[in-house]
Write an enzyme that holds these catalytic residues in place. Structure first.
Site, PDB file in Angstrom:
ATOM      1  N   SER A  10     -26.209   1.531  37.630  1.00 41.66           N
ATOM      2  CA  SER A  10     -25.002   0.702  37.573  1.00 41.66           C
ATOM      3  C   SER A  10     -23.779   1.468  38.023  1.00 41.66           C
ATOM      4  O   SER A  10     -22.802   0.878  38.471  1.00 41.66           O
ATOM      5  CB  SER A  10     -24.735   0.265  36.127  1.00 41.66           C
ATOM      6  OG  SER A  10     -25.811  -0.448  35.608  1.00 41.66           O
ATOM      7  N   HIS A  14     -29.227  -2.393  43.516  1.00 38.20           N
ATOM      8  CA  HIS A  14     -28.643  -2.737  42.211  1.00 38.20           C
ATOM      9  C   HIS A  14     -28.831  -4.221  41.917  1.00 38.20           C
ATOM     10  O   HIS A  14     -28.193  -5.072  42.533  1.00 38.20           O
ATOM     11  CB  HIS A  14     -27.148  -2.358  42.199  1.00 38.20           C
ATOM     12  CG  HIS A  14     -26.500  -2.564  40.873  1.00 38.20           C
ATOM     13  ND1 HIS A  14     -25.207  -3.011  40.725  1.00 38.20           N
ATOM     14  CD2 HIS A  14     -26.976  -2.383  39.612  1.00 38.20           C
ATOM     15  CE1 HIS A  14     -24.921  -3.104  39.448  1.00 38.20           C
ATOM     16  NE2 HIS A  14     -25.966  -2.731  38.751  1.00 38.20           N
TER      17      HIS A  14
HETATM   18  N1  CAA Z   1     -36.602 -15.820  32.623  1.00 41.10           N
HETATM   19  C1  CAA Z   1     -36.859 -17.115  32.939  1.00 41.10           C
HETATM   20  N2  CAA Z   1     -36.039 -18.125  32.605  1.00 41.10           N
HETATM   21  C2  CAA Z   1     -34.946 -17.815  31.896  1.00 41.10           C
HETATM   22  C3  CAA Z   1     -34.620 -16.504  31.505  1.00 41.10           C
HETATM   23  C4  CAA Z   1     -35.499 -15.468  31.912  1.00 41.10           C
HETATM   24  N3  CAA Z   1     -35.288 -14.170  31.640  1.00 41.10           N
HETATM   25  N4  CAA Z   1     -33.462 -16.525  30.802  1.00 41.10           N
HETATM   26  C5  CAA Z   1     -33.072 -17.805  30.747  1.00 41.10           C
HETATM   27  N5  CAA Z   1     -33.963 -18.581  31.408  1.00 41.10           N
HETATM   28  C6  CAA Z   1     -33.881 -20.023  31.631  1.00 41.10           C
HETATM   29  C7  CAA Z   1     -33.809 -20.832  30.360  1.00 41.10           C
HETATM   30  O1  CAA Z   1     -35.099 -21.179  29.908  1.00 41.10           O
HETATM   31  C8  CAA Z   1     -33.027 -22.066  30.797  1.00 41.10           C
HETATM   32  O2  CAA Z   1     -33.871 -22.992  31.424  1.00 41.10           O
HETATM   33  P1  CAA Z   1     -33.533 -24.582  31.378  1.00 41.10           P
HETATM   34  O3  CAA Z   1     -32.217 -24.741  32.093  1.00 41.10           O
HETATM   35  O4  CAA Z   1     -34.665 -25.221  32.088  1.00 41.10           O
HETATM   36  O5  CAA Z   1     -33.449 -24.884  29.908  1.00 41.10           O
HETATM   37  C9  CAA Z   1     -32.107 -21.540  31.882  1.00 41.10           C
HETATM   38  O6  CAA Z   1     -32.662 -20.290  32.323  1.00 41.10           O
HETATM   39  C10 CAA Z   1     -30.723 -21.334  31.359  1.00 41.10           C
HETATM   40  O7  CAA Z   1     -30.811 -20.499  30.218  1.00 41.10           O
HETATM   41  P2  CAA Z   1     -30.021 -20.771  28.870  1.00 41.10           P
HETATM   42  O8  CAA Z   1     -29.836 -22.239  28.641  1.00 41.10           O
HETATM   43  O9  CAA Z   1     -30.637 -19.959  27.782  1.00 41.10           O
HETATM   44  O10 CAA Z   1     -28.644 -20.098  29.062  1.00 41.10           O
HETATM   45  P3  CAA Z   1     -27.560 -20.225  30.190  1.00 41.10           P
HETATM   46  O11 CAA Z   1     -27.446 -21.598  30.732  1.00 41.10           O
HETATM   47  O12 CAA Z   1     -26.372 -19.565  29.619  1.00 41.10           O
HETATM   48  O13 CAA Z   1     -28.107 -19.303  31.381  1.00 41.10           O
HETATM   49  C11 CAA Z   1     -27.821 -17.074  32.171  1.00 41.10           C
HETATM   50  C12 CAA Z   1     -28.512 -17.987  31.159  1.00 41.10           C
HETATM   51  C13 CAA Z   1     -28.376 -17.337  33.558  1.00 41.10           C
HETATM   52  C14 CAA Z   1     -28.200 -15.677  31.742  1.00 41.10           C
HETATM   53  C15 CAA Z   1     -26.288 -17.342  32.168  1.00 41.10           C
HETATM   54  O14 CAA Z   1     -25.794 -17.313  30.856  1.00 41.10           O
HETATM   55  C16 CAA Z   1     -25.531 -16.306  32.966  1.00 41.10           C
HETATM   56  O15 CAA Z   1     -25.471 -16.361  34.189  1.00 41.10           O
HETATM   57  N6  CAA Z   1     -24.906 -15.340  32.255  1.00 41.10           N
HETATM   58  C17 CAA Z   1     -24.155 -14.265  32.879  1.00 41.10           C
HETATM   59  C18 CAA Z   1     -25.087 -13.182  33.299  1.00 41.10           C
HETATM   60  C19 CAA Z   1     -24.373 -12.085  34.016  1.00 41.10           C
HETATM   61  O16 CAA Z   1     -23.169 -12.056  34.197  1.00 41.10           O
HETATM   62  N7  CAA Z   1     -25.179 -11.082  34.424  1.00 41.10           N
HETATM   63  C20 CAA Z   1     -24.669  -9.899  35.052  1.00 41.10           C
HETATM   64  C21 CAA Z   1     -24.538  -8.802  34.013  1.00 41.10           C
HETATM   65  S1  CAA Z   1     -23.836  -7.333  34.683  1.00 41.10           S
HETATM   66  C22 CAA Z   1     -25.115  -6.577  35.452  1.00 41.10           C
HETATM   67  O17 CAA Z   1     -26.235  -7.012  35.435  1.00 41.10           O
HETATM   68  C23 CAA Z   1     -24.807  -5.313  36.218  1.00 41.10           C
HETATM   69  C24 CAA Z   1     -24.752  -4.048  35.491  1.00 41.10           C
HETATM   70  O18 CAA Z   1     -24.930  -3.027  36.145  1.00 41.10           O
HETATM   71  C25 CAA Z   1     -24.440  -3.947  34.042  1.00 41.10           C
HETATM   72  P1  NAD Z   2     -33.100  -0.170  28.849  1.00 40.77           P
HETATM   73  O1  NAD Z   2     -32.623   0.769  27.806  1.00 40.77           O
HETATM   74  O2  NAD Z   2     -33.378  -1.591  28.501  1.00 40.77           O
HETATM   75  O3  NAD Z   2     -34.444   0.397  29.534  1.00 40.77           O
HETATM   76  C1  NAD Z   2     -34.584   1.692  30.013  1.00 40.77           C
HETATM   77  C2  NAD Z   2     -36.054   2.031  29.886  1.00 40.77           C
HETATM   78  O4  NAD Z   2     -36.325   3.221  30.628  1.00 40.77           O
HETATM   79  C3  NAD Z   2     -36.489   2.293  28.446  1.00 40.77           C
HETATM   80  O5  NAD Z   2     -37.543   1.410  28.125  1.00 40.77           O
HETATM   81  C4  NAD Z   2     -36.944   3.750  28.449  1.00 40.77           C
HETATM   82  O6  NAD Z   2     -38.064   3.997  27.621  1.00 40.77           O
HETATM   83  C5  NAD Z   2     -37.309   3.945  29.909  1.00 40.77           C
HETATM   84  N1  NAD Z   2     -37.296   5.328  30.357  1.00 40.77           N
HETATM   85  C6  NAD Z   2     -36.451   6.331  29.997  1.00 40.77           C
HETATM   86  N2  NAD Z   2     -36.786   7.465  30.666  1.00 40.77           N
HETATM   87  C7  NAD Z   2     -37.848   7.163  31.463  1.00 40.77           C
HETATM   88  C8  NAD Z   2     -38.622   7.877  32.417  1.00 40.77           C
HETATM   89  N3  NAD Z   2     -38.364   9.165  32.648  1.00 40.77           N
HETATM   90  N4  NAD Z   2     -39.610   7.221  33.068  1.00 40.77           N
HETATM   91  C9  NAD Z   2     -39.874   5.918  32.825  1.00 40.77           C
HETATM   92  N5  NAD Z   2     -39.165   5.191  31.929  1.00 40.77           N
HETATM   93  C10 NAD Z   2     -38.167   5.803  31.268  1.00 40.77           C
HETATM   94  O7  NAD Z   2     -32.037  -0.078  30.030  1.00 40.77           O
HETATM   95  P2  NAD Z   2     -31.733  -1.137  31.186  1.00 40.77           P
HETATM   96  O8  NAD Z   2     -30.662  -2.042  30.720  1.00 40.77           O
HETATM   97  O9  NAD Z   2     -33.005  -1.677  31.692  1.00 40.77           O
HETATM   98  O10 NAD Z   2     -31.065  -0.183  32.270  1.00 40.77           O
HETATM   99  C11 NAD Z   2     -31.852   0.593  33.152  1.00 40.77           C
HETATM  100  C12 NAD Z   2     -31.022   0.980  34.361  1.00 40.77           C
HETATM  101  O11 NAD Z   2     -30.557  -0.221  35.008  1.00 40.77           O
HETATM  102  C13 NAD Z   2     -29.768   1.794  34.051  1.00 40.77           C
HETATM  103  O12 NAD Z   2     -29.562   2.685  35.114  1.00 40.77           O
HETATM  104  C14 NAD Z   2     -28.681   0.721  33.991  1.00 40.77           C
HETATM  105  O13 NAD Z   2     -27.399   1.249  34.241  1.00 40.77           O
HETATM  106  C15 NAD Z   2     -29.132  -0.205  35.098  1.00 40.77           C
HETATM  107  N6  NAD Z   2     -28.662  -1.591  35.006  1.00 40.77           N
HETATM  108  C16 NAD Z   2     -28.566  -2.217  33.782  1.00 40.77           C
HETATM  109  C17 NAD Z   2     -28.138  -3.538  33.737  1.00 40.77           C
HETATM  110  C18 NAD Z   2     -28.038  -4.282  32.425  1.00 40.77           C
HETATM  111  O14 NAD Z   2     -27.454  -5.383  32.401  1.00 40.77           O
HETATM  112  N7  NAD Z   2     -28.567  -3.784  31.323  1.00 40.77           N
HETATM  113  C19 NAD Z   2     -27.820  -4.229  34.913  1.00 40.77           C
HETATM  114  C20 NAD Z   2     -27.961  -3.575  36.156  1.00 40.77           C
HETATM  115  C21 NAD Z   2     -28.364  -2.234  36.188  1.00 40.77           C
END
Ligand code: CAA
Ligand code: NAD
Length: 296
Positions: free
Chosen positions: A119, A142
């Site tokens: 990330s 990513h």
């Molecule tokens: N697999 C399969 N289906 C799934 C699922 C999964 N993992 N999760 C949810 N669904 C399905 C549900 O069954 C539901 O289906 P129906 O419409 O047929 O009922 C549908 O998807 C919608 O789910 P929910 O009703 O539970 O919830 P929702 O309408 O809020 O949608 C969501 C869920 C798509 C996650 C939505 O809330 C969303 O877009 N949230 C924001 C997510 C976001 O911003 N993600 C980015 C995070 S940042 C990142 O990832 C980067 C980083 O590096 C940190």
């Molecule tokens: P998580 O904690 O859910 O999972 C990480 C997993 O990696 C754990 O199950 C751990 O046991 C395993 N692990 C640790 N060391 C390992 C190794 N040496 N070999 C194999 N497995 C190992 O974390 P996450 O949320 O899945 O995040 C994983 C990566 O994805 C991070 O770099 C995070 O920044 C990135 N990421 C996370 C998100 C998010 O929304 N959580 C979104 C995009 C990217």
């Protein structure tokens, strides 16, 4: 270059989703975790997600079983040696990632592309854990959480990435049914550069008493049309992961907007990681009816 066999490192939130998505696109997938129990936990998440798609009719029960059948787990590295691409999704820690790449570089075939789902870390700093010949085959891929539903993949290149390798990675994102965007190797790439300060600000707003957990979330959901409020989204991403990301981005940019707020740090130290640990800004004892925690 054809990408058919995919290695995934880590079967947590992201690794399990990446493995599922690659298998759904027809690839053979090998997932490496540190223990068999963690692998099984990740696989049960994959099975739940596939069951949802099957219930909705977006895949048939036969397709559900075929997709699941294309994924195997391992705790060793050897099973990944002949993969066309390795996508790493382990903990957001540079040393852990470098160590893993270094071990894999020694056993993977020369053509294997190395990709990280980081990330916030620099792809360049991971790339230098491998031999010069591998460095041209290093990219960032990513994905977004939840991987099976979110359409975007940021495809990241370093100054050493080979053009043909980069285009193969862009094409591979398309094969997975995702929309690729091209990004440079700057901490947080495009999305987290914009998203992370917003999420951290929502914690600061809570700390300062601007609003309650529910009101901050409803504010952004109903006022701006976001699918989730920021505190719900933080619980969804994982507070531990967000804390590591904020530390890394603050270290990179030295700007207050990336600094982890004290409340985030306290919550992580106390084991409140969000949905995955059962408690974060909300308590998920009843996952269908999360209740706000009393934190400030
Ligand atoms: N697999 C399969 N289906 C799934 C699922 C999964 N993992 N999760 C949810 N669904 C399905 C549900 O069954 C539901 O289906 P129906 O419409 O047929 O009922 C549908 O998807 C919608 O789910 P929910 O009703 O539970 O919830 P929702 O309408 O809020 O949608 C969501 C869920 C798509 C996650 C939505 O809330 C969303 O877009 N949230 C924001 C997510 C976001 O911003 N993600 C980015 C995070 S940042 C990142 O990832 C980067 C980083 O590096 C940190
Ligand atoms: P998580 O904690 O859910 O999972 C990480 C997993 O990696 C754990 O199950 C751990 O046991 C395993 N692990 C640790 N060391 C390992 C190794 N040496 N070999 C194999 N497995 C190992 O974390 P996450 O949320 O899945 O995040 C994983 C990566 O994805 C991070 O770099 C995070 O920044 C990135 N990421 C996370 C998100 C998010 O929304 N959580 C979104 C995009 C990217």
């Amino acid at each position: 270059m054809e990408i058919n066999k995919v290695g995934v490192l880590g079967c947590g939130l992201m690794g399990s989703g990446i493995a599922q998505t690659a298998a759904a696109a027809g690839c053979t997938v090998v997932v490496r975790e540190v223990t068999e129990e963690l692998c099984e936990r990740g696989f049960s998440g994959i099975e739940k997600s596939l069951a949802k798609f099957a219930e909705k009719g977006s895949i048939t029960p036969e397709q559900r079983d075929e997709i699941r059948g294309r994924i195997t787990g391992t705790t060793g590295f050897e099973d990944l040696a002949d993969c066309d691409i390795i996508i790493e999704a382990i903990v957001e820690n540079l040393e852990a990632k470098r160590d893993t790449y270094n071990q894999l570089d020694a056993i993977c075939k020369p053509e294997t592309i190395f990709a990280s789902n980081t990330s916030s870390l620099s792809i360049t700093e991971m790339m230098t854990a491998t031999r010069p010949e591998r460095q041209a085959r290093f990219v960032g891929l990513h994905f977004f959480n939840p991987v099976p539903l979110m359409k975007l993949v940021e495809v990241v290149r370093t100054i050493l990435t080979d053009d043909a390798v980069y285009e193969s990675a862009v094409e591979f994102a398309g094969k997975l049914g995702k929309v690729p965007v091209r990004a440079g190797d700057k901490s947080g790439f495009i999305v987290n550069r914009l998203l992370v300060p917003y999420l951290l600000d929502s914690i600061r707003a809570l700390e300062e008493g601007v609003g309650s957990i529910v009101d901050i979330d409803n504010g952004m959901k109903l006022g701006c049309g976001h699918p989730m409020g920021p505190l719900t989204l933080l619980d969804f991403v994982g507070l531990d992961t967000t804390y590591y990301i904020a530390e890394i981005m603050f270290d990179e940019f030295r700007e207050k907007r990336f600094a982890p707020p004290p409340l985030l740090k306290r919550m992580v130290k106390a084991g409140l990681y969000g949905r995955k640990s059962g408690r974060g800004f909300y308590d998920y004892a009843d996952p269908k009816k999360p209740t706000p925690m009393s934190l400030v």
